[in-house]
Write an enzyme that holds these catalytic residues in place. Structure first.
Site, PDB file in Angstrom:
ATOM      1  N   LYS A   1     -22.418 -13.051  15.852  1.00 37.01           N
ATOM      2  CA  LYS A   1     -22.458 -13.212  17.170  1.00 37.01           C
ATOM      3  C   LYS A   1     -23.802 -13.573  17.470  1.00 37.01           C
ATOM      4  O   LYS A   1     -24.068 -14.344  18.570  1.00 37.01           O
ATOM      5  CB  LYS A   1     -21.868 -12.239  17.757  1.00 37.01           C
ATOM      6  CG  LYS A   1     -20.354 -12.140  17.470  1.00 37.01           C
ATOM      7  CD  LYS A   1     -19.677 -11.340  18.680  1.00 37.01           C
ATOM      8  CE  LYS A   1     -18.407 -11.603  18.355  1.00 37.01           C
ATOM      9  NZ  LYS A   1     -17.160 -10.468  18.923  1.00 37.01           N
TER      10      LYS A   1
ATOM     11  N   LYS B   1      -7.360 -19.077   8.965  1.00 39.03           N
ATOM     12  CA  LYS B   1      -6.569 -17.988   9.443  1.00 39.03           C
ATOM     13  C   LYS B   1      -5.947 -18.616  10.858  1.00 39.03           C
ATOM     14  O   LYS B   1      -6.322 -19.563  11.461  1.00 39.03           O
ATOM     15  CB  LYS B   1      -7.356 -16.976  10.011  1.00 39.03           C
ATOM     16  CG  LYS B   1      -7.706 -15.866   8.952  1.00 39.03           C
ATOM     17  CD  LYS B   1      -8.285 -14.539   9.404  1.00 39.03           C
ATOM     18  CE  LYS B   1      -7.711 -13.670  10.378  1.00 39.03           C
ATOM     19  NZ  LYS B   1      -8.102 -12.534  10.533  1.00 39.03           N
TER      20      LYS B   1
ATOM     21  N   LYS C   1      -6.155 -17.538  17.785  1.00 41.25           N
ATOM     22  CA  LYS C   1      -6.034 -17.903  19.154  1.00 41.25           C
ATOM     23  C   LYS C   1      -6.684 -19.395  19.507  1.00 41.25           C
ATOM     24  O   LYS C   1      -5.729 -20.116  19.953  1.00 41.25           O
ATOM     25  CB  LYS C   1      -6.435 -17.181  19.946  1.00 41.25           C
ATOM     26  CG  LYS C   1      -5.407 -16.028  20.325  1.00 41.25           C
ATOM     27  CD  LYS C   1      -6.382 -14.727  21.067  1.00 41.25           C
ATOM     28  CE  LYS C   1      -6.312 -13.716  20.183  1.00 41.25           C
ATOM     29  NZ  LYS C   1      -6.764 -12.576  20.448  1.00 41.25           N
TER      30      LYS C   1
END
Ligand code: TRP
Length: 329
Positions: A112, A195, A198
Site C-alpha cells: 500500500k 482472484k 470486487k
C-alpha cells in the site's frame, strides 16, 4: 471449554461470492462450536480518509449482509469496533510494544505504501496491524479465521503476545490463524488465474455479487471460461476454470470434490454448469431475502448494541489486566 473464535471485517459494500465462500461461510459453519465474535472494523476503515455518510452506510450494509449470510446473533457476538472503546487503548498499548522494523516489513503495508508513492503514506496504514493485534488479544482469542493476506498480522499478534507475556508475566492468549482448505481462493470466472475481486477488470463478467440479479448470475456461470478437454475434473493447472466451478459447487453444497467428479463422469460441461448455476442462484436468493429482512436500522441497532455490551465486558477485563501488569493501575 469452547475455543474463542474472532474475526474482524472491514466495512465494504458489494460483497462477492468469493468473499462468502472464502471467508464468511467458514465463520458461519464454525460459529456453533466456538465462543464466537465478529466485528465491523470501522476504526480500521479510517486509516485513510472516507466520506462519513458513506462509511456509516457501508457499516450498516455490511452488518446486514453478514447476518443474511448466516451469522447468528444468538450464537455469535456481533458488534462495531468503535462501540467498544477498549480497542483504541489496547491498540495504543500494543503499538508501544512493537519494533519499527516489525511493522515496516508487513507485506500489506509495503504494497500500500508503494501505491501511495509521492503523496505520502498515512501513519494509520503503518500502525494498522497493531490495532488488529489489540482486537485479537482483547477477547482471549484462540482461532482467527482470515484470508491469506491477513496471516502475517495474526503471526505478529502471536509474537507480540509472547513478548509481552515474557516481559510482564502471563497476560495474553496466543492465537492461531485458520485458513480454510477448500474454497479459500475462488477465481474470476472469465480469467481463472485471477482472484474473484470486487474490482474486476473485465466489466464484472467474472465476478458474482451477493446482491446480484439471479438471471445475471446464471448467465455469468453459464458463460464461465472453461477448456476443450470436456472432463469435469479437478485439475487446477490444466483446467483452472472447471476446477474453480467444482470448488464453488463443493463449497456451497459441502459435497466432496471426488464425488462431484464421479457424478459427472462421461457428461458434458453444459449440464455441470447448469447445476452450479442452480446452486449459486439458490444461495443468492436465500441471502437476498434475508438481507431485506435484516436491513432495518432498528433491528441492526438492537443487535449491535447488545453485541457491544457483551464484548465490552470481556474487553474491559483484559485491558485492565494488561494495565495492571504494566503498572498503569
Ligand atoms: N485487517 C483485517 C482485514 O483487512 C480486518 C481485521 C481487523 C481483523 N481486525 C481484525 C481480522 C482482527 C481478524 C481479526 O481484513
Amino acid at each position: 471449554m469452547k475455543k474463542v473464535m474472532l474475526t474482524g471485517v472491514r466495512p465494504s459494500g458489494n460483497l462477492t461470492l468469493g468473499n462468502y465462500l472464502g471467508a464468511i461461510k467458514n465463520f458461519v459453519d464454525k460459529q456453533k462450536q466456538c465462543k464466537s465474535y465478529i466485528f465491523i472494523a470501522d476504526l480500521h476503515a479510517i486509516t485513510s480518509p472516507k466520506d462519513p455518510q458513506k462509511l456509516k452506510e457501508s457499516v450498516q450494509n455490511c452488518i446486514a449482509m453478514y447476518l443474511a449470510c448466516g451469522v447468528d446473533p444468538n450464537k455469535t457476538i456481533v458488534f462495531k469496533q468503535s462501540d467498544v472503546l477498549e480497542h483504541g487503548t489496547m491498540g495504543f498499548i500494543m503499538t508501544f510494544q512493537t519494533k519499527f522494523g516489525e511493522l515496516n516489513r508487513m507485506t500489506q503495508f509495503k504494497c500500500k505504501s508503494q501505491v501511495a508513492g509521492k503523496q505520502g503514506v498515512d501513519t494509520g496504514l503503518f500502525v494498522y496491524p497493531t490495532l488488529m493485534v489489540g482486537d485479537i488479544l482483547l477477547y482471549n482469542t484462540n482461532v482467527v479465521p482470515v484470508g491469506k493476506d491477513q496471516q502475517q498480522h495474526v503471526e505478529l499478534t502471536r509474537d507480540l503476545a509472547e513478548r509481552f507475556n515474557k516481559r510482564y508475566g502471563n497476560t495474553f492468549v496466543l492465537p492461531d490463524v485458520y485458513i480454510a482448505p477448500v474454497g479459500n481462493k475462488i477465481l474470476n470466472l472469465q480469467n481463472p488465474l485471477e482472484k474473484m475481486n470486487k474490482s474486476d477488470s473485465g466489466d464484472n463478467k467474472g465476478t458474482i455479487f451477493l446482491m446480484e440479479d439471479l438471471n445475471s448470475a446464471r448467465k455469468k456461470i453459464m458463460s464461465a471460461k472453461t477448456d476443450s478437454l470436456n472432463k469435469v475434473k479437478f485439475d487446477e493447472e490444466n483446467q483452472p476454470g472447471i476446477s474453480n466451478l467444482i470448488s464453488i459447487l463443493a463449497k456451497i453444497t459441502d459435497e466432496a470434490i471426488q464425488s462431484i467428479e464421479k457424478r459427472y463422469e462421461g457428461k458434458g460441461y453444459g449440464e455441470f454448469k447448469k447445476e452450479v448455476a442452480d446452486k449459486v442462484c439458490e444461495l443468492l436468493n436465500k441471502i437476498q431475502t434475508n438481507f431485506n429482512k435484516f436491513n432495518d436500522p432498528d433491528i441492526l441497532d438492537g443487535i449491535v448494541k447488545d453485541g457491544a455490551k457483551k464484548a465490552t465486558k470481556t474487553a474491559k477485563q483484559t485491558l485492565q489486566k494488561s494495565m495492571r501488569v504494566l503498572g498503569l493501575c
